[in-house]
Design an enzyme around this catalytic site. Structure first.
Site, short mmCIF file in Angstrom:
data_model
loop_
_atom_site.label_atom_id
_atom_site.label_comp_id
_atom_site.label_asym_id
_atom_site.label_seq_id
_atom_site.Cartn_x
_atom_site.Cartn_y
_atom_site.Cartn_z
N HIS A 81 19.74 -29.02 -40.06
CA HIS A 81 20.04 -29.00 -41.49
C HIS A 81 21.53 -29.27 -41.71
O HIS A 81 22.37 -28.44 -41.36
CB HIS A 81 19.64 -27.62 -42.05
CG HIS A 81 19.65 -27.55 -43.54
ND1 HIS A 81 19.22 -26.44 -44.23
CD2 HIS A 81 20.02 -28.45 -44.50
CE1 HIS A 81 19.34 -26.65 -45.54
NE2 HIS A 81 19.83 -27.86 -45.71
N LYS A 92 -7.85 -27.11 -9.06
CA LYS A 92 -8.95 -27.63 -9.88
C LYS A 92 -8.73 -27.11 -11.30
O LYS A 92 -8.62 -25.91 -11.53
CB LYS A 92 -10.30 -27.17 -9.35
CG LYS A 92 -11.47 -27.83 -10.07
CD LYS A 92 -12.80 -27.40 -9.47
CE LYS A 92 -13.93 -28.21 -10.10
NZ LYS A 92 -13.98 -28.07 -11.57
N GLU A 128 -10.28 -21.76 -10.79
CA GLU A 128 -11.43 -22.65 -10.60
C GLU A 128 -11.67 -23.00 -9.14
O GLU A 128 -12.79 -23.07 -8.69
CB GLU A 128 -11.18 -23.96 -11.39
CG GLU A 128 -11.40 -23.84 -12.87
CD GLU A 128 -12.87 -23.72 -13.19
OE1 GLU A 128 -13.61 -24.68 -12.99
OE2 GLU A 128 -13.27 -22.64 -13.61
N HIS A 179 -12.72 4.77 4.08
CA HIS A 179 -12.08 6.08 4.06
C HIS A 179 -11.93 6.56 5.50
O HIS A 179 -12.88 6.44 6.30
CB HIS A 179 -12.90 7.08 3.24
CG HIS A 179 -12.99 6.71 1.79
ND1 HIS A 179 -12.36 7.43 0.80
CD2 HIS A 179 -13.63 5.69 1.15
CE1 HIS A 179 -12.61 6.88 -0.38
NE2 HIS A 179 -13.38 5.81 -0.19
N ASP A 198 -2.63 14.23 -1.84
CA ASP A 198 -3.12 13.34 -2.91
C ASP A 198 -2.73 13.95 -4.25
O ASP A 198 -3.24 15.00 -4.64
CB ASP A 198 -4.64 13.20 -2.79
CG ASP A 198 -5.24 12.35 -3.90
OD1 ASP A 198 -4.48 11.77 -4.69
OD2 ASP A 198 -6.49 12.28 -3.97
N GLY A 201 -6.27 4.12 -7.84
CA GLY A 201 -6.96 4.80 -8.93
C GLY A 201 -5.96 5.30 -9.95
O GLY A 201 -5.38 4.52 -10.70
N HIS A 209 -0.66 8.88 -2.99
CA HIS A 209 -0.80 9.64 -1.75
C HIS A 209 0.54 9.68 -1.03
O HIS A 209 1.24 8.66 -0.95
CB HIS A 209 -1.83 9.00 -0.83
CG HIS A 209 -3.24 9.15 -1.30
ND1 HIS A 209 -4.33 8.93 -0.48
CD2 HIS A 209 -3.76 9.49 -2.51
CE1 HIS A 209 -5.44 9.14 -1.15
NE2 HIS A 209 -5.13 9.46 -2.39
N ARG A 220 -10.47 -0.83 -3.82
CA ARG A 220 -11.18 0.25 -4.49
C ARG A 220 -12.34 -0.31 -5.31
O ARG A 220 -12.21 -1.39 -5.92
CB ARG A 220 -10.25 1.04 -5.41
CG ARG A 220 -9.01 1.63 -4.74
CD ARG A 220 -9.32 2.49 -3.52
NE ARG A 220 -10.24 3.58 -3.76
CZ ARG A 220 -9.88 4.82 -4.12
NH1 ARG A 220 -8.60 5.10 -4.29
NH2 ARG A 220 -10.79 5.76 -4.30
#
Length: 807
Positions: free
Chosen positions: A37, A227, A362, A622, A640, A677, A681, A747
Site C-alpha cells: 500500500h 506414495k 500411504e 511384562h 510405578d 499409559g 516407572h 502398549r
C-alpha cells in the site's frame, strides 16, 4: 457484521473502489493475502481470513525471511473477505488514499488456536503464498499504551525452517502477484500484464504407472519416493497454458485453476511435468483433497518427473537425468510453497517404510534409476503400500434401517483380465452425511432391475443394483480367500478414472506369510491399531528393529504376555504359562510356586522370540524383576507412579524427580521410563545379593516414607477410594511372580504408545506418558540415557531409610 463496523464507518463507498460487501468464506482452508500500500507511508497490509472477516496488520517495512529481523506490524481494523484480492487506486481525500498492489496471495494454516493466540498476543501460523511460505510468528509487543492510543503493535518474525533466510522479498518482488503491474500501471488503471511463454504447449502423454509389489526394491537399482494421496496429473506449461491432464487424459484445468497460477513462476518456455495434486495449506488425505476441489482450493502439486523441457523430449533419458533437470527447473521456486519436488528417501528404505506406515502414510514408490519414461504399467516403477487401497466400481446398494442414512453399504466390483466384473464385497463406513446424500443422488438414475454382477444371494439380499458407472476409492486391510475386501473404508468417488478401466490388481492374499527375524508371520496385513494404522506385520517389524535395545532388559526373564489375537477391538488376555503350539523361539523355564508345584514360564533371548510372540497375537511384554538363572535374587526394583484421574502429567513428573532425589539420599540411583499409559516407572538396578522379601519390604518402606512426608501428594496403598488427588507409589511390582511392563513394549492402548526409557534431563519436555510411539522409540533406543550399574541394598542403605522414617 459487527467486526466490520470500523471498516465501514471509515469509508465512503461512493468515492472509493474498495469493496463494501462482506464476501464469502473460502469453505475449505483459510485464505491469506498481502497488499503493498503506497499511501502516506509505504507499507504492506497482511490479511488473514478468520471467522468470516480478515484479521489485518500494517507491516511498516514489509516482511523479511531473516529470522533475526522483527518487523513492526500494527494491528488495524478487520476487513471484509471481499478485500482479499483488492487492487486499485484509492482517491485522495479518502481514508487510506493511495495505490494498493496485491503483493501476495494464497492460504494460511494456524498452528495454535487463533482466539487464544489473539488473546495471549502470539499467533503461530504457516503461509502458503506465491511469495511468502513457511512458518511465521506475530507477537504483540508488551508495554502500556497511552489511554488515548488505539495502536496495537505487534512484531512479524520468520521462524527457522526451509523457507528462512532467502533473498529479501521486499527487494525481490516489485510488481503485482495477480496482474504483473507496477504501482504506476495500477495508478493509471493499465491492463493486466499476461505471462506470454513462447514455447509450444506440450501435448498430453499417457503416464507411466507402477505395478503393485509386496516388497521393497533393490536400493542399488531403484530409489524410493513417498506414495502420495491425491490425483495423478500431468501439467503442460507453454503458450495457452498451463493445462492439467488427469491420468486418463481429461483436461481438469478449470477445477485446479487456483493452483495453476503457481506454475507462472517457472522460468521456461515450455514443459511437461508429471506429479500429483494433493490437498494444500497443510491439509492431508484424499478426503481433504475432495473437499478442496468442491471449494476451489487449497491445492498443492508434488512433481516427480519431467517429460519435456523447452521443446526437448526427455522421455528416453534415464530417470536420474530427468530428475536432475526437474530439480534445476524448480530451484528458484519458494521453498515450502504450492509446488514441491517429491522427496527421495535417504538411507534404508525399510526403516522409512516402517516409519511411514507407523505414521499412517500411504507407502512407497520404487523407481528404477536408469529407466526411460514408458507410458503404461511396468516393473520399472513399483508401489509398496502400507495398507491396501484401490478403485472399485459401485454395482449396487443396500437400504439402511436408519431414516437418516440413504443406504447402509455399497456393493463393489472390479474387472478381471478378461473384462468381466467380479464382485469383491461391500463398504459401509467412511461416509459423512453430505457424501451419502451426494452418492445417493448419483445412484438413483443408475438403478436397474437385473443383477449387475454375479454374487452369492446370501450377500446381496435386498440389494438395489445399479449400472456400473461410478468409481469409489476404498482402503482395506486385506482380501480374503474368497476375494472379499476386509475392513473396507470408503475414501471418496474418483472422477478421473472411468469404470471400464477399473481392474483387479494382483494382491497379497491374507493367508500369505511374511518372514521377519526368521519367523513366518501370518496375516501380516491385519490391522492391530487403527490410528496410527499398525498392522501385525508392522508390530513384528518394530519388535525386530527394537530388539537390540529391548533385550538388554527383557532377555532371560520370565514373561507375561498380553495377547490380542483379533486386534484392539477383540478379546485380550494375559498368558504366562506357554501352552501347546508355542513356537520354539519362545523358550520355557520351570518355576516352583510356594507349594512346590512347578509350572512352565515363557522367556525369550532374541528377536525371533519377540516376533514369535507377536505371531501369536502378543502386543505387550511384562517382565519379572529377576533373571531365570537366579530367580530368588531380583536384579531390579521398580516404583510405578500411578496418578489419580484428576492429576496432570506435570504432577507425575514432579513426583518422579522427588522420588529420584529421595532414593539418591538413600544412596541409590535410578532411571526413568514413561509407562505408555498415565504414569512413570523408576527402575533401580540391583546387585543380586538379597532376596524378594528384602526388596519388597524396602520398596514398601520407601513408598510409606513418601506418604508420611507428604500425605497430600502420595499414598502407599492401592485403594482407589483413598487415592483421590494423590499419586499411588506402587511398590507391589517388587515381589516374587509380579511383573512390570517391559522397556520398549508397545502398549495395547489407542495410538500404540511405547513404554519408553527417558533421560532425567529430558523428562520435563514430555507432556504425557504416552508421547513416544514406535518410530521414535526405534530412533531413540538407549541413546542419551544414563543407566546406573547394579547397586546393593546393604545395611548402610537400610539404615538411612530407617533413620528417615523415624526422624
Amino acid at each position: 457484521m459487527a467486526r466490520l463496523r470500523t471498516y465501514l464507518e471509515k469509508r465512503d463507498f461512493d468515492r472509493t473502489p474498495e469493496p463494501a460487501s462482506e464476501g464469502r468464506p473460502s469453505g475449505t482452508g483459510l485464505r491469506y493475502s498481502i497488499q503493498n500500500h503506497r499511501a502516506t507511508r509505504l507499507h504492506w497490509d497482511l490479511r488473514l481470513e478468520w471467522d468470516g472477516a480478515l484479521l489485518s496488520w500494517a507491516i511498516t517495512r514489509g516482511p523479511s525471511f531473516d529470522i533475526s529481523e522483527k518487523r513492526l506490524a500494527v494491528r488495524t481494523e478487520d476487513h471484509p473477505l471481499s478485500y482479499l484480492g483488492f487492487e486499485g487506486e484509492i482517491p485522495k481525500g479518502n481514508y487510506g488514499a493511495g495505490t494498493v498492489m496485491l503483493w501476495d496471495i494464497g492460504w494460511w494454516q494456524p498452528l495454535d488456536p487463533v482466539s487464544r493466540g489473539l488473546k495471549k498476543g502470539h499467533l503461530r501460523f504457516r503461509l502458503f503464498g506465491r511469495r511468502l511460505t513457511g512458518e511465521w510468528n506475530l507477537v504483540r509487543m508488551k508495554g502500556r499504551r497511552p489511554a488515548d492510543s488505539k495502536r496495537e503493535n505487534w512484531l512479524l518474525i520468520k521462524a527457522e525452517d526451509e523457507a528462512a533466510d532467502q533473498r529479501d522479498p521486499v527487494a525481490r518482488y516489485r510488481k503485482s502477484v495477480s496482474t504483473g503491474r507496477s504501482f504506476s500501471a495500477i495508478r493509471q488503471d493499465a491492463a493486466p500484464i499476461a505471462l506470454d511463454r513462447d514455447g509450444k504447449l506440450p501435448g498430453r502423454v499417457a503416464p507411466q504407472l507402477a505395478s503393485l509389489s509386496d516388497d521393497l526394491a533393490d536400493s542399488a537399482r531403484f530409489w524410493h519416493e513417498l506414495k502420495l494421496d491425491g490425483y495423478r496429473a500431468l501439467v503442460a506449461v507453454g503458450q495457452g497454458g498451463p493445462r492439467v491432464y488427469t491420468r486418463n487424459g481429461h483436461d481438469w484445468s478449470d477445477r485446479f485453476s487456483s493452483l495453476l497460477v503457481a506454475f507462472d513462476d517457472l522460468i521456461c518456455a515450455s514443459a511437461l511435468i508429471d506429479g500429483e495434486i494433493v490437498a494444500g495449506a497443510g491439509m492431508q488425505g484424499f478426503g481433504a483433497l475432495q473437499d478442496a476441489i468442491k471449494s476451489g482450493g487449497p491445492f498443492g502439486y508434488v512433481a516427480f518427473d519431467l517429460l519435456s523441457l523447452n521443446g526437448t523430449d526427455l522421455r528416453d533419458e534415464p530417470l536420474t537425468k530427468r530428475r536432475a533437470t526437474l530439480e534445476k527447473l524448480f530451484a528458484k521456486l519458494p521453498p515450502m510453497g504450492s509446488l514441491q519436488l517429491s522427496p527421495l528417501i535417504q538411507g534404508d528404505p525399510a526403516d522409512a517404510f516402517r516409519m511411514i506406515c507407523g505414521a499412517g502414510g500411504e507407502g512407497l514408490i520404487a523407481k528404477r534409476r536408469d529407466a526411460r519414461y514408458m507410458s503404461g504399467r511396468s516393473d520399472d516403477w513399483l508401489k509398496i503400500k502400507c495398507r491396501r487401497r484401490a478403485e472399485f466400481v459401485i454395482v449396487g446398494w443396500l437400504r439402511s434401517e436408519s431414516r437418516a442414512r440413504p443406504f447402509a453399504s455399497l456393493l463393489l466390483a472390479a474387472h478381471d483380465d478378461d473384462g468381466g466384473l467380479r464382485y469383491v464385497g461391500k463398504v459401509g463406513t467412511g461416509f459423512d452425511e453430505t457424501q451419502m446424500q451426494e452418492i445417493a443422488a448419483f445412484l438413483r438414475p443408475l438403478s436397474r432391475k437385473s443383477a449387475t454382477v454375479p454374487a452369492p444371494a446370501s450377500e446381496t439380499a435386498g440389494v438395489t443394483w445399479v449400472k456400473p458407472e461410478l468409481v469409489a476409492e476404498v482402503e482395506y486391510a486385506e482380501t480374503t480367500r474368497r476375494g472379499r475386501l476386509r475392513h473396507a473404508v470408503f475414501l471418496g468417488l474418483r472422477e478421473d478414472k472411468p469404470a471400464s478401466e477399473v481392474r483387479v490388481e494382483a494382491e497379497v492374499p491374507m493367508d500369505e506369510r511374511e518372514n521377519i527375524a526368521g519367523v513366518s508371520v501370518s496375516s501380516a496385513a491385519r490391522e492391530i491399531f487403527e490410528s496410527p494404522v499398525l498392522t501385525k506385520g508392522d508390530l513384528a517389524r518394530y519388535y525386530d528393529a527394537i530388539s537390540p535395545a529391548m533385550l538388554q532388559e527383557v532377555a532371560d526373564r520370565p514373561l507375561s504376555l498380553l495377547r490380542l489375537p483379533e486386534g484392539m477391538a477383540g478379546e485380550r488376555f494375559f498368558q504366562k504359562h506357554p501352552g501347546k503350539g508355542f513356537p520354539d523361539a519362545i523358550r520355557t523355564v520351570e518355576i516352583a510356586d510356594k507349594s512346590g508345584t512347578t509350572e512352565p514360564y515363557a522367556y525369550v533371548t532374541n528377536a525371533a522370540g519377540l516376533v514369535s510372540a507377536v505371531q501369536m497375537g502378543t502386543v505387550e511384554f511384562h517382565i519379572w524383576g529377576a533373571r531365570r538363572d537366579r530367580l530368588d535374587r531380583p536384579d531390579r526394583m521398580v516404583f510405578d507412579l500411578d496418578p489419580d484421574e484428576g492429576l496432570g502429567f506435570g504432577d507425575v513428573k514432579a513426583a518422579a524427580t522427588d522420588l529420584r532425589d529421595r532414593l539418591r539420599e538413600l544412596g541409590l540411583e535410578s532411571w526413568a521410563m514413561l509407562s505408555g499409559g498415565k504414569g512413570i516407572h523408576l527402575v533401580v538396578p540391583l546387585r543380586r545379593t538379597v532376596g524378594w522379601d528384602t526388596v519388597k519390604l524396602f520398596s514398601r518402606s520407601v513408598a510409606t516414607l513418601l506418604e508420611q512426608t507428604e500425605p497430600a501428594r502420595f499414598i502407599a496403598e492401592m485403594s482407589k477410594a483413598k487415592r483421590k488427588g494423590r499419586i499411588f507409589v506402587d511398590w507391589l511390582r517388587n515381589e516374587r511372580g509380579a511383573t512390570a511392563i517391559a522397556p520398549f513394549s508397545v502398549r495395547a492402548r489407542p495410538g500404540a504408545p511405547v513404554a519408553a526409557p527417558v533421560a532425567w534431563d529430558e523428562l520435563s519436555s514430555f507432556s504425557k506418558a504416552s508421547e513416544i510411539g514406535t518410530r521414535r522409540a526405534i530412533e531413540r533406543g538407549w541413546d542419551g540415557i544414563d543407566r546406573p550399574g547394579p547397586q546393593s541394598l546393604n545395611s548402610l542403605v537400610v539404615e538411612r531409610l530407617d533413620k528417615a522414617m523415624n526422624g
